[in-house]
Structure formats: structure tokens, C-alpha cells
Design a protein around this motif. Structure first.
Motif, mmCIF file in Angstrom:
data_model
loop_
_atom_site.group_PDB
_atom_site.id
_atom_site.type_symbol
_atom_site.label_atom_id
_atom_site.label_comp_id
_atom_site.label_asym_id
_atom_site.label_seq_id
_atom_site.Cartn_x
_atom_site.Cartn_y
_atom_site.Cartn_z
ATOM 1 N N ASP A 159 0.832 -1.212 0.000
ATOM 2 C CA ASP A 159 0.000 0.000 0.000
ATOM 3 C C ASP A 159 0.862 1.255 0.000
ATOM 4 O O ASP A 159 0.585 2.223 -0.717
ATOM 5 C CB ASP A 159 -0.918 0.021 1.236
ATOM 6 N N ILE A 160 1.922 1.251 0.801
ATOM 7 C CA ILE A 160 2.820 2.422 0.858
ATOM 8 C C ILE A 160 3.408 2.654 -0.529
ATOM 9 O O ILE A 160 3.441 3.769 -1.041
ATOM 10 C CB ILE A 160 3.950 2.192 1.902
ATOM 11 N N SER A 161 3.827 1.564 -1.138
ATOM 12 C CA SER A 161 4.425 1.644 -2.462
ATOM 13 C C SER A 161 3.401 2.132 -3.490
ATOM 14 O O SER A 161 3.722 2.921 -4.388
ATOM 15 C CB SER A 161 4.973 0.258 -2.746
ATOM 16 N N ALA A 162 2.149 1.693 -3.351
ATOM 17 C CA ALA A 162 1.092 2.134 -4.288
ATOM 18 C C ALA A 162 0.845 3.639 -4.166
ATOM 19 O O ALA A 162 0.506 4.304 -5.149
ATOM 20 C CB ALA A 162 -0.193 1.363 -4.020
ATOM 21 N N LEU A 163 1.037 4.178 -2.959
ATOM 22 C CA LEU A 163 0.845 5.626 -2.777
ATOM 23 C C LEU A 163 1.878 6.406 -3.582
ATOM 24 O O LEU A 163 1.623 7.537 -3.998
ATOM 25 C CB LEU A 163 0.965 5.998 -1.290
ATOM 26 N N LEU A 164 3.036 5.806 -3.809
ATOM 27 C CA LEU A 164 4.090 6.484 -4.573
ATOM 28 C C LEU A 164 3.673 6.715 -6.029
ATOM 29 O O LEU A 164 4.211 7.574 -6.703
ATOM 30 C CB LEU A 164 5.391 5.688 -4.508
ATOM 31 N N TYR A 165 2.748 5.897 -6.517
ATOM 32 C CA TYR A 165 2.224 6.193 -7.864
ATOM 33 C C TYR A 165 0.765 6.673 -7.801
ATOM 34 O O TYR A 165 -0.041 6.457 -8.711
ATOM 35 C CB TYR A 165 2.430 5.016 -8.840
ATOM 36 N N ASN A 166 0.453 7.349 -6.699
ATOM 37 C CA ASN A 166 -0.844 8.027 -6.554
ATOM 38 C C ASN A 166 -2.054 7.102 -6.604
ATOM 39 O O ASN A 166 -3.137 7.520 -7.037
ATOM 40 C CB ASN A 166 -1.016 9.113 -7.631
ATOM 41 N N TYR A 167 -1.881 5.860 -6.197
ATOM 42 C CA TYR A 167 -3.009 4.941 -6.221
ATOM 43 C C TYR A 167 -4.001 5.288 -5.112
ATOM 44 O O TYR A 167 -3.623 5.663 -4.011
ATOM 45 C CB TYR A 167 -2.517 3.495 -6.032
ATOM 46 N N ARG A 168 -5.261 5.168 -5.405
ATOM 47 C CA ARG A 168 -6.302 5.270 -4.374
ATOM 48 C C ARG A 168 -7.483 4.390 -4.781
ATOM 49 O O ARG A 168 -7.643 4.068 -5.956
ATOM 50 C CB ARG A 168 -6.754 6.716 -4.193
ATOM 51 N N TYR A 169 -8.270 3.979 -3.810
ATOM 52 C CA TYR A 169 -9.472 3.210 -4.149
ATOM 53 C C TYR A 169 -10.480 4.168 -4.769
ATOM 54 O O TYR A 169 -10.688 5.270 -4.267
ATOM 55 C CB TYR A 169 -10.104 2.573 -2.906
ATOM 56 N N GLU A 170 -11.099 3.695 -5.833
ATOM 57 C CA GLU A 170 -12.122 4.551 -6.466
ATOM 58 C C GLU A 170 -13.539 4.157 -6.055
ATOM 59 O O GLU A 170 -14.482 4.860 -6.384
ATOM 60 C CB GLU A 170 -11.976 4.484 -7.985
ATOM 61 N N TYR A 171 -13.692 3.053 -5.398
ATOM 62 C CA TYR A 171 -15.018 2.584 -4.958
ATOM 63 C C TYR A 171 -16.002 2.649 -6.136
ATOM 64 O O TYR A 171 -17.095 3.186 -6.012
ATOM 65 C CB TYR A 171 -15.521 3.409 -3.785
ATOM 66 N N LYS A 172 -15.574 2.080 -7.247
ATOM 67 C CA LYS A 172 -16.371 2.221 -8.480
ATOM 68 C C LYS A 172 -17.773 1.647 -8.314
ATOM 69 O O LYS A 172 -18.721 2.144 -8.895
ATOM 70 C CB LYS A 172 -15.662 1.508 -9.630
ATOM 71 N N LYS A 173 -17.884 0.584 -7.510
ATOM 72 C CA LYS A 173 -19.211 -0.046 -7.405
ATOM 73 C C LYS A 173 -20.201 0.800 -6.618
ATOM 74 O O LYS A 173 -21.402 0.677 -6.830
ATOM 75 C CB LYS A 173 -19.086 -1.447 -6.830
ATOM 76 N N ILE A 174 -19.686 1.652 -5.736
ATOM 77 C CA ILE A 174 -20.608 2.571 -5.055
ATOM 78 C C ILE A 174 -21.081 3.591 -6.076
ATOM 79 O O ILE A 174 -22.270 3.914 -6.164
ATOM 80 C CB ILE A 174 -19.905 3.325 -3.898
ATOM 81 N N ILE A 175 -20.136 4.053 -6.869
ATOM 82 C CA ILE A 175 -20.451 5.109 -7.830
ATOM 83 C C ILE A 175 -21.389 4.588 -8.928
ATOM 84 O O ILE A 175 -22.269 5.296 -9.402
ATOM 85 C CB ILE A 175 -19.133 5.701 -8.400
ATOM 86 N N GLN A 176 -21.224 3.299 -9.286
ATOM 87 C CA GLN A 176 -22.109 2.721 -10.324
ATOM 88 C C GLN A 176 -23.570 2.695 -9.863
ATOM 89 O O GLN A 176 -24.484 2.561 -10.665
ATOM 90 C CB GLN A 176 -21.649 1.295 -10.664
ATOM 91 N N ASN A 177 -23.781 2.827 -8.553
ATOM 92 C CA ASN A 177 -25.132 3.000 -8.011
ATOM 93 C C ASN A 177 -26.092 1.864 -8.340
ATOM 94 O O ASN A 177 -27.265 2.089 -8.620
ATOM 95 C CB ASN A 177 -25.685 4.334 -8.545
ATOM 96 N N ASN A 178 -25.547 0.665 -8.346
ATOM 97 C CA ASN A 178 -26.350 -0.495 -8.732
ATOM 98 C C ASN A 178 -26.171 -1.609 -7.715
ATOM 99 O O ASN A 178 -26.230 -2.787 -8.041
ATOM 100 C CB ASN A 178 -25.844 -0.937 -10.129
#
Ligand code: HSE
Length: 393
Positions: free
Chosen positions: A306-325
Motif C-alpha cells: 500500500d505504501i508503495s502504491a501511494l508512490l504512484y498516486n493509487y487510491r481506491y475509487e469505490y467504483k461499485k458505489i459510484i455505479q449505483n447499482n
């Protein structure tokens, strides 16, 4: 995050904190270094230089040179305070606290949206298995039907030792504690609370559905006895504690229950502190993830990722919440179970939809039948230690 080297402020230096320290030290090329570690007890002997440590959370939370807060403590309320303050202060946060996350998911989601900072917690669910990122990225559509498997290392370790090495429950539990797999309060493991927290987190990333932990039924392995073990062995089966979330007709159900597992099942061969997660999706059928689900360096590796993923600006997008389905949570599902008890007054068999098998002996009785998950959740008689339950495949 534009910086070449990120400064970490860590809360907690227990099993996972020390695991992370070791993993960080042995990973060449990771552009992250520990600046401060906040601990509770300054008098405890520590294996590393005293200059790392502070007992004042503000030394991390208010230090502008610290980019990432890594929260690895035991106390749920304190963990939430640390994480929410850090997010409000605009710091990226990595956490492994499954209980704190599961109990505060809606608020933590909102904090990320409002403060536009990443909060990553891969280590919280199944430790070294990269399950959350897979649910987020690879399964970012609505074709998933089920996420289920072994998501507690301690209970899988105990069950392995009982079935493979004939150890007693108590000896196996003691070993799981000595090896740093179990929670400080091991009833969280053996009664299935810990895997429930993980299931609540996975359910959000798999289906976009927020569920409170108390809505999900958990029944662990603390009622298991030799009669149940013989019942399983006679059928060529083993027993595994399974966390499950399954979608059907616009609804999703979830639970943590011990299952009788046949030899052909991929979960049968998941041993010791390993976890195994089976995903089912519309076109790929089953996919299987396996890896160490507990222990300092296994969990530390997920934190490091996770720390390493932050170095390339990774974040959870929670796409399934946004898909609203998102499917609606329900406990209305029928399960085929084995119910073992001593005397008829200990159970309420009228709760069963049907009973297909009945056994009686002077020592134990059992029935096999179909029962609704909601009825199990409501059954106070299941709290009796002389009553045990196993889900049949
Ligand atoms: N007590 C937990 C387990 C630790 O045994 O799985 C990892 O979350």
C-alpha cells in the motif's frame, strides 16, 4: 505523491509494526523511510533505536514532513481517531485495522471524498492476499456473484492442527497466539468476529454495499467437539471457517460459519495460517486466491505494498458505489446445516424449513436440515456451548 522519498509516521509497534519494519529494511529500492513510531508504553523494551519512538500522536499527526500515516494499533476507538485526524490533516493513510475499518466504513469513505486523500487498507483483509485491489481494479464491473473463503489465519491454523496433527483445540490456539496470528482477545478469532470484519470490507469492494458488522451473522469454531470432528472425518471432509458474501436477484447475503469441506473443494488444501478466497463471476466461473492470512511479515508486506502504491498516486475509487447499482443486503437465504446437541430442550427444531436426517445416541444427537440464515441469527439457543453448527456443501 510527487516526492522521491516518503516519510512514514507509524502508530503501533506490535506484531504487524515490527513485521513492517523488517519488510521495509529488507526491501531494496523502496522509497520510503520511517520517521517516527508512536507507541503507548515507553517502558517496554524495543528491538530498535529509541530515537524512533514517541508517545505523543501529534509528533506524527502535526509533522508536515510526514507524508503517510501508517496505523497499526489494537484499540479501535483510538485507531479511528488517528485515521480520521490524519485524513482531515491531508495525510495519506494506510491501515491494517479491520475492526475499525469495518465499523466505520461509511464515515471513512466520506472522509476520503471530502479531503481528497487516499486511504488504503489491503492488509486488513486476508493479509498478504491482494484481494481488495483485485476487487477494485480487475473486477471493477458488476459481474461478480460471490466472494467466499477462509479469511482468518488463526482459526485455519487451529483447524489444521486438529485435523492433521490431532492437537487439542487449546494447544492449537496457544500456538496460534504464540506465533502472533491471533488477536489480543482471541475470542474475536474463534467466534468468527474477525473474519466478519473482513467480509464487511470485502462486501463493499466487491458489490458496493455498506453493511454494519452487527447485521452479519457469525458463528465460529469454539463449540466444536470430537463428535463433530468424527462426523466430518467419516464423510471424508474437513472443517473450515468460511466467510461468505453471495449475490442473487438484486440482493447480497453474507455470514461467517464453519463449513464441512469436501476434498475436491479448493479450500480443503488451505492449511495453517493461510487464507483462501474463491471468487465467482458470470463468465470466469471460479477463481482462487491463496496466501498467508496472518503473521507479522505477511501482513507487513501488504502494508508495504500500500505504501508503495501511494508512490504512484493509487487510491481506491469505490467504483461499485459510484455505479449505483449495489445489491441490497439480506439474511434471507436457506442453508443446509448439521446441528449437534445433547438434549432436545437445547434447540428449537421448529426453526428448520425441513429436516432430512436425524441421529440420536445417549451422548449426542444431531439433525441435518435446511434453515434460514435470519433464523440462525435470531437463535439464542445457538449460544449454548453444547450446541454446534456446520454448513454442509
Ligand atoms: N487474527 C487475525 C487472523 C490476524 O488470525 O487472521 C490477521 O488479520
Amino acid at each position: 505523491m510527487e516526492k522521491k522519498i516518503i516519510n512514514l509516521g507509524i502508530f503501533g509497534f506490535g506484531v504487524v509494526g515490527q513485521g513492517l519494519y523488517e519488510v521495509l529494511n529488507r526491501t531494496k529500492g523502496i522509497n520510503a523511510r520511517i520517521k517516527k513510531i508512536c507507541i503507548k508504553d515507553p517502558n517496554k523494551a524495543r528491538p530498535i533505536d529509541a530515537s524512533y519512538f514517541t508517545t505523543d500522536p501529534n509528533d506524527i499527526l502535526n509533522d508536515p514532513t510526514i507524508d503517510v500515516v501508517v496505523e497499526l494499533i489494537n484499540n479501535t476507538e483510538d485507531a479511528y481517531q488517528i485515521v480520521s485526524t490524519a485524513l482531515r490533516n491531508g495525510k495519506a493513510v494506510v491501515s491494517a485495522s479491520k475492526r475499525m475499518i469495518a465499523e466505520n466504513l461509511p464515515a471513512l469513505y466520506q472522509l476520503q471524498v471530502e479531503n481528497r486523500v487516499p486511504f488504503l487498507y489491503e492488509a486488513s483483509s486476508c493479509a498478504s492476499i491482494p484481494i481488495i485491489r483485485n476487487l477494485e481494479e480487475y473486477y471493477d464491473n458488476d459481474l461478480l456473484n460471490a466472494v467466499e473463503g477462509i479469511c482468518n489465519g488463526s482459526t485455519n491454523y487451529i483447524l489444521t492442527k486438529i485435523f492433521e496433527d490431532n492437537l487439542s483445540f487449546d494447544t492449537a490456539l496457544q500456538q496460534a497466539q504464540d506465533l502472533g496470528f491471533a488477536e489480543t482477545d482471541p475470542t474475536l478469532d474463534i467466534e468468527g468476529h474477525d473474519p466478519k470484519f473482513k467480509i464487511v470490507i470485502l462486501l463493499l469492494h466487491a458489490f458496493g454495499t455498506f453493511v454494519k458488522p452487527e447485521e452479519v451473522y457469525n458463528f465460529g469454531i469454539s463449540h466444536l467437539n470430537d463428535f463433530d470432528i468424527q462426523f466430518a472425518k467419516q464423510r471424508g471432509c474437513t472443517i473450515k471457517l468460511i466467510g461468505s458474501c453471495r449475490r442473487s436477484n438484486g440482493h447480497v447475503n453474507a455470514y461467517v460459519l464453519p463449513h464441512l469441506i469436501k476434498e475436491h473443494n479448493l479450500l480443503y488444501d488451505v492449511y495453517n495460517e493461510y487464507n483462501g478466497i474463491l471468487l465467482e463471476s458470470a463468465f470466469t466461473d471460479k477463481q482462487f486466491f491463496v496466501g498467508k492470512g496472518a503473521g507479522g511479515t505477511a501482513t507487513g508486506s501488504a502494508v508495504l505494498s500500500d505504501i508503495s502504491a501511494l508512490l504512484y498516486n493509487y487510491r481506491y475509487e469505490y467504483k461499485k458505489i459510484i455505479q449505483n447499482n449495489s445489491p441490497i443486503f439480506t439474511n434471507d437465504v436457506q442453508l443446509k446445516v448439521y446441528l449437534r446437541y445433547k438434549s432436545p430442550d437445547q434447540v428449537d427444531l421448529s426453526a428448520f424449513y425441513n429436516i432430512s436426517e436425524k441421529y440420536e445416541s445417549p451422548t449426542y444427537r444431531y439433525v441435518v436440515g435446511v434453515i434460514n440464515l435470519q433464523k440462525l441469527k435470531e437463535a439464542n439457543w445457538l449460544k449454548n456451548k453444547e450446541v454446534n453448527l456446520l454448513v454442509l456443501e
